[in-house]
Design a protein around this motif. Structure first.
Motif, PDB file in Angstrom:
ATOM      1  N   UNK A 380       0.854  -1.183   0.000  1.00 54.83           N
ATOM      2  CA  UNK A 380       0.000   0.000   0.000  1.00 54.83           C
ATOM      3  C   UNK A 380       0.895   1.240   0.000  1.00 54.83           C
ATOM      4  N   UNK A 381       0.474   2.271  -0.725  1.00 47.39           N
ATOM      5  CA  UNK A 381       1.191   3.549  -0.779  1.00 47.39           C
ATOM      6  C   UNK A 381       0.694   4.449   0.333  1.00 47.39           C
ATOM      7  N   UNK A 382       1.641   5.044   1.089  1.00 52.31           N
ATOM      8  CA  UNK A 382       1.298   5.921   2.203  1.00 52.31           C
ATOM      9  C   UNK A 382       2.107   7.203   2.088  1.00 52.31           C
ATOM     10  N   UNK A 383       1.664   8.212   2.820  1.00 50.62           N
ATOM     11  CA  UNK A 383       2.389   9.482   2.930  1.00 50.62           C
ATOM     12  C   UNK A 383       2.669   9.720   4.398  1.00 50.62           C
ATOM     13  N   UNK A 384       3.954   9.905   4.734  1.00 53.83           N
ATOM     14  CA  UNK A 384       4.369  10.183   6.100  1.00 53.83           C
ATOM     15  C   UNK A 384       4.767  11.648   6.205  1.00 53.83           C
ATOM     16  N   UNK A 385       4.079  12.370   7.058  1.00 52.39           N
ATOM     17  CA  UNK A 385       4.358  13.782   7.292  1.00 52.39           C
ATOM     18  C   UNK A 385       4.950  13.933   8.691  1.00 52.39           C
ATOM     19  N   UNK A 386       6.041  14.764   8.795  1.00 45.42           N
ATOM     20  CA  UNK A 386       6.647  14.972  10.109  1.00 45.42           C
ATOM     21  C   UNK A 386       6.797  16.473  10.364  1.00 45.42           C
ATOM     22  N   UNK A 387       6.811  16.794  11.642  1.00 49.31           N
ATOM     23  CA  UNK A 387       6.960  18.191  12.086  1.00 49.31           C
ATOM     24  C   UNK A 387       7.721  18.154  13.396  1.00 49.31           C
ATOM     25  N   UNK A 388       8.867  18.880  13.429  1.00 45.04           N
ATOM     26  CA  UNK A 388       9.722  18.916  14.618  1.00 45.04           C
ATOM     27  C   UNK A 388       9.926  20.374  14.988  1.00 45.04           C
ATOM     28  N   UNK A 389       9.581  20.705  16.229  1.00 52.07           N
ATOM     29  CA  UNK A 389       9.656  22.089  16.712  1.00 52.07           C
ATOM     30  C   UNK A 389      10.409  22.146  18.023  1.00 52.07           C
ATOM     31  N   UNK A 390      10.903  23.367  18.336  1.00 48.89           N
ATOM     32  CA  UNK A 390      11.575  23.623  19.612  1.00 48.89           C
ATOM     33  C   UNK A 390      11.360  25.077  19.966  1.00 48.89           C
ATOM     34  N   UNK A 391      10.789  25.300  21.158  1.00 52.28           N
ATOM     35  CA  UNK A 391      10.536  26.669  21.602  1.00 52.28           C
ATOM     36  C   UNK A 391       9.606  27.417  20.675  1.00 52.28           C
ATOM     37  N   UNK A 392       8.654  26.737  20.080  1.00 52.89           N
ATOM     38  CA  UNK A 392       7.719  27.382  19.166  1.00 52.89           C
ATOM     39  C   UNK A 392       8.265  27.598  17.777  1.00 52.89           C
ATOM     40  N   UNK A 401       6.618   9.969   0.540  1.00 50.89           N
ATOM     41  CA  UNK A 401       5.742   8.884   0.111  1.00 50.89           C
ATOM     42  C   UNK A 401       6.509   7.584   0.161  1.00 50.89           C
ATOM     43  N   UNK A 402       5.846   6.575   0.758  1.00 48.87           N
ATOM     44  CA  UNK A 402       6.466   5.266   0.901  1.00 48.87           C
ATOM     45  C   UNK A 402       5.492   4.190   0.418  1.00 48.87           C
ATOM     46  N   UNK A 403       6.035   3.095  -0.039  1.00 48.89           N
ATOM     47  CA  UNK A 403       5.244   1.910  -0.382  1.00 48.89           C
ATOM     48  C   UNK A 403       5.548   0.835   0.643  1.00 48.89           C
ATOM     49  N   UNK A 404       4.533   0.445   1.379  1.00 54.19           N
ATOM     50  CA  UNK A 404       4.712  -0.496   2.479  1.00 54.19           C
ATOM     51  C   UNK A 404       4.344  -1.894   2.031  1.00 54.19           C
ATOM     52  N   UNK A 406       3.183  -5.838   3.185  1.00 54.39           N
ATOM     53  CA  UNK A 406       2.241  -6.344   4.181  1.00 54.39           C
ATOM     54  C   UNK A 406       2.981  -6.660   5.474  1.00 54.39           C
ATOM     55  N   UNK A 407       2.371  -6.301   6.578  1.00 52.07           N
ATOM     56  CA  UNK A 407       2.973  -6.570   7.876  1.00 52.07           C
ATOM     57  C   UNK A 407       3.611  -5.328   8.475  1.00 52.07           C
ATOM     58  N   UNK A 408       4.713  -5.525   9.231  1.00 49.67           N
ATOM     59  CA  UNK A 408       5.379  -4.444   9.957  1.00 49.67           C
ATOM     60  C   UNK A 408       6.463  -3.828   9.071  1.00 49.67           C
ATOM     61  N   UNK A 409       6.470  -2.504   9.001  1.00 48.86           N
ATOM     62  CA  UNK A 409       7.463  -1.746   8.250  1.00 48.86           C
ATOM     63  C   UNK A 409       8.105  -0.719   9.192  1.00 48.86           C
ATOM     64  N   UNK A 410       9.366  -0.343   8.869  1.00 54.48           N
ATOM     65  CA  UNK A 410      10.075   0.645   9.682  1.00 54.48           C
ATOM     66  C   UNK A 410      10.640   1.728   8.764  1.00 54.48           C
ATOM     67  N   UNK A 411      10.330   2.978   9.118  1.00 51.93           N
ATOM     68  CA  UNK A 411      10.829   4.129   8.365  1.00 51.93           C
ATOM     69  C   UNK A 411      11.784   4.895   9.279  1.00 51.93           C
ATOM     70  N   UNK A 412      13.041   5.094   8.818  1.00 46.17           N
ATOM     71  CA  UNK A 412      14.074   5.756   9.625  1.00 46.17           C
ATOM     72  C   UNK A 412      14.326   7.165   9.086  1.00 46.17           C
ATOM     73  N   UNK A 413      14.415   8.136  10.008  1.00 45.62           N
ATOM     74  CA  UNK A 413      14.681   9.537   9.666  1.00 45.62           C
ATOM     75  C   UNK A 413      15.725  10.074  10.634  1.00 45.62           C
ATOM     76  N   UNK A 414      16.714  10.803  10.076  1.00 49.36           N
ATOM     77  CA  UNK A 414      17.799  11.351  10.897  1.00 49.36           C
ATOM     78  C   UNK A 414      17.695  12.879  10.903  1.00 49.36           C
ATOM     79  N   UNK A 415      17.805  13.465  12.118  1.00 51.69           N
ATOM     80  CA  UNK A 415      17.715  14.917  12.278  1.00 51.69           C
ATOM     81  C   UNK A 415      18.840  15.390  13.201  1.00 51.69           C
ATOM     82  N   UNK A 416      19.243  16.642  12.950  1.00 52.05           N
ATOM     83  CA  UNK A 416      20.201  17.296  13.838  1.00 52.05           C
ATOM     84  C   UNK A 416      19.424  18.260  14.718  1.00 52.05           C
ATOM     85  N   UNK A 417      19.451  18.025  16.038  1.00 49.58           N
ATOM     86  CA  UNK A 417      18.606  18.762  16.970  1.00 49.58           C
ATOM     87  C   UNK A 417      19.461  19.559  17.943  1.00 49.58           C
ATOM     88  N   UNK A 418      18.930  20.661  18.452  1.00 47.46           N
ATOM     89  CA  UNK A 418      19.690  21.496  19.392  1.00 47.46           C
ATOM     90  C   UNK A 418      19.810  20.823  20.746  1.00 47.46           C
TER      91      UNK A 418
END
Length: 535
Positions: A380-392, A401-404, A406-418
């Protein structure tokens, strides 16, 4: 008057001795018929009319005889009439004649003629022999069978019968005799070579009208179809038979099956609607067997009540599994199939976020792992939206967009955070127009500044210096050093306090009297010069 009657009777007696050839012949007529059962008797009244042109002063009944159709005299009858003498019988005048006729049992049944002989005298003294012919019906058997009838007890006039109803068949039997007659009556209800009901009775038919009646229960075990009702009456002299076909119906019929939706989402409501026509109020069983790709999943049987007329049954369908689903629906009564049908639909399963974890790779880099479950059997095709905030302030905001599978799937995202700030994150997954959201926050502890701590042991030559490291290991080292310093400071303080307590000796308190401290009183002094008065 009395003398006249005596004279008339004497005259008749004299006339009766005259030869028959000396009289003239005329006739009386009748439209009546006499019926008599052989071996029995019959009574009644006939009407005799003078159709000749003579007016008779006196008419006297003399005798009778019976002839068959060929003119032969038949014996075995006995007749009495009343009255026997009539007066003033003018032309076209009608008199009633009561009779009682008996017939011997040896006489065969059939049509005969009863002849009545009268002597008639005019006012002028002329004599006439008058004959009256009466049709005579000799009945062979005492019972007369009326036409039988059959009907549905609960719904008279119905051409068919429903299971659970009763069929009634009856007829009237007329006993024209004067004694009871024994009969044998029976009824049967058969179909498909099976006898579903049979009853036989021996009954006494009293003189007059008798009712013979049977009631046949048509149980629920009788299948729908055409059945024959057989009804018969028998006795030594005659028999009667009656038969009729009846259609047996259950009275409940499934006429329509519809589906609320051909495609639903996992857990969403879906229903089937059964349209039932019923001629009765009855309880039935509703069975729903659910299959996915010809594999049975669930079977549920529920009792329902049909009120009669047009009923629409609301049937909930299984939607907690995904895929192509087929539901077979049956209406039964005590194991008897009333109607059945099936519906097919598809259950769509949108993917959902099951869990979000993160891992600190370095001081500022964090790896997020979004665990997504696709409960469907296909990708199945899905859309993953993310939002990362700090102090407003929005640090990251995007979608991918990802194609999953059947079963369990894992999506990895790397961010540099304060460092040293609370960071809030939100992940939203859109699948089949359904959204699944996971929110949270995290805090990255900044590294401690480099520090050097010296710990001195009992051996002055051993000195250990520990420098702070990076990340969480630095904090552990700092914490261990602080605990060690606190331990040394505590030990030093305890030793100093012990030395001070040894140098200071508190004196023992003096013993005192329980009455308090006693002081000797001073001796009084008396100045003498102050006692004398002044001059």
């Amino acid at each position: 008057m009395r003398k006249a009657m005596v004279t008339l009777i004497a005259l008749l007696l004299v006339i009766s001795t005259l030869p028959g050839s000396s009289a003239q012949f005329v006739s009386f007529t009748t439209n009546d018929t006499i019926s008599v059962l052989r071996g029995d008797y019959s009574t009644g009244t006939i009407q005799l009319t003078n159709v000749g042109g003579f007016s008779f002063k006196v008419v006297s009944y003399q005798s009778f005889w019976v002839e068959d159709s060929e003119g032969n005299i038949v014996q075995g009858f006995n007749l009495t009439v009343s009255p026997r003498i009539f007066s003033d019988w003018s032309p076209q005048k009608t008199y009633s004649l009561s009779y009682n006729i008996s017939c011997n049992g040896s006489v065969e049944g059939g049509t005969y003629t009863l002849y009545l002989k009268f002597w008639a005298f005019t006012a002028g003294g002329s004599m006439y022999i008058v004959h009256a012919k009466v049709p005579l019906n000799v009945i062979s058997e005492p019972l007369r069978f009326e036409v039988a009838e059959a009907y549905v007890k609960e719904r008279p006039g119905s051409p068919y019968i429903l299971n659970g109803e009763n069929l009634v068949v009856f007829s009237h039997v007329i006993n024209i005799g004067h004694s009871a007659v024994t009969i044998n009556a029976s009824v049967s209800f058969t179909g498909n070579g099976i006898v579903y009901f049979f009853e036989n009775r021996t009954l006494e038919m009293a003189p007059g009208d008798n009712l013979v009646k049977f009631e046949i229960p048509v149980g629920y075990e009788v299948p729908e179809g055409i059945y024959r009702l057989e009804y018969s009456i028998q006795y030594d002299g005659d028999s009667y038979r009656y038969s009729r076909e009846f259609q047996v119906k259950f009275g409940v019929r499934l006429v329509g099956l519809s589906l609320q939706a051909d495609e639903v989402k996992l857990g969403e409501e879906n229903r089937a609607y059964l349209t039932v026509l019923s001629e009765r109020a009855i309880g039935v069983n509703l069975t729903v067997e659910t299959y996915r790709d010809e594999t049975p999943i669930l079977k549920v049987t529920t009792p329902v009540t049909i009120q009669g007329g047009t009923d629409v049954l609301d049937v909930p369908l299984l939607t907690n599994v995904s895929g192509s689903i087929t539901a077979f629906i049956k209406l039964t009564f005590n194991g008897r199939l009333i109607g059945e049908g099936n519906v097919s639909y598809t259950v769509l399963a949108p993917a959902v976020i099951r869990n979000v974890t993160y891992e600190r790779l370095s001081d500022e880099e964090v790896l997020f792992k979004v665990t997504v479950l696709n409960p469907g059997e296909d990708g199945v095709d899905v859309i993953l939206t993310y939002r990362i905030t700090s102090g407003g302030k929005v640090l990251y905001k995007d979608s991918l967009q990802e194609t999953l599978k059947a079963g369990v799937n894992e999506i990895a995202l790397k961010f540099k955070l304060p460092l040293g700030e609370v960071v809030e994150y939100e992940f939203t997954l859109v699948s089949m127009d359904e959204t699944s959201t996971s929110k949270g926050e995290l805090y990255l502890q900044p590294p401690a500044p480099p520090t050097t701590t010296t710990a001195t042991t009992t051996s002055p030559s051993n000195t250990t210096t520990t420098s702070g490291g990076n990340g969480s290991s630095i904090w552990w080292i700092v914490l261990v050093i602080m605990v060690f310093l606190l331990f040394i400071a505590g030990a030093f303080y305890y030793m100093r306090a012990g030395e001070k307590s040894k140098k200071r000796v508190r004196p023992k308190p003096k013993r005192r009297s329980p009455l308090g401290r006693f002081r000797r009183p001073k001796e009084p002094r008396f100045p003498e010069n102050r006692e004398l008065p002044k001059k």
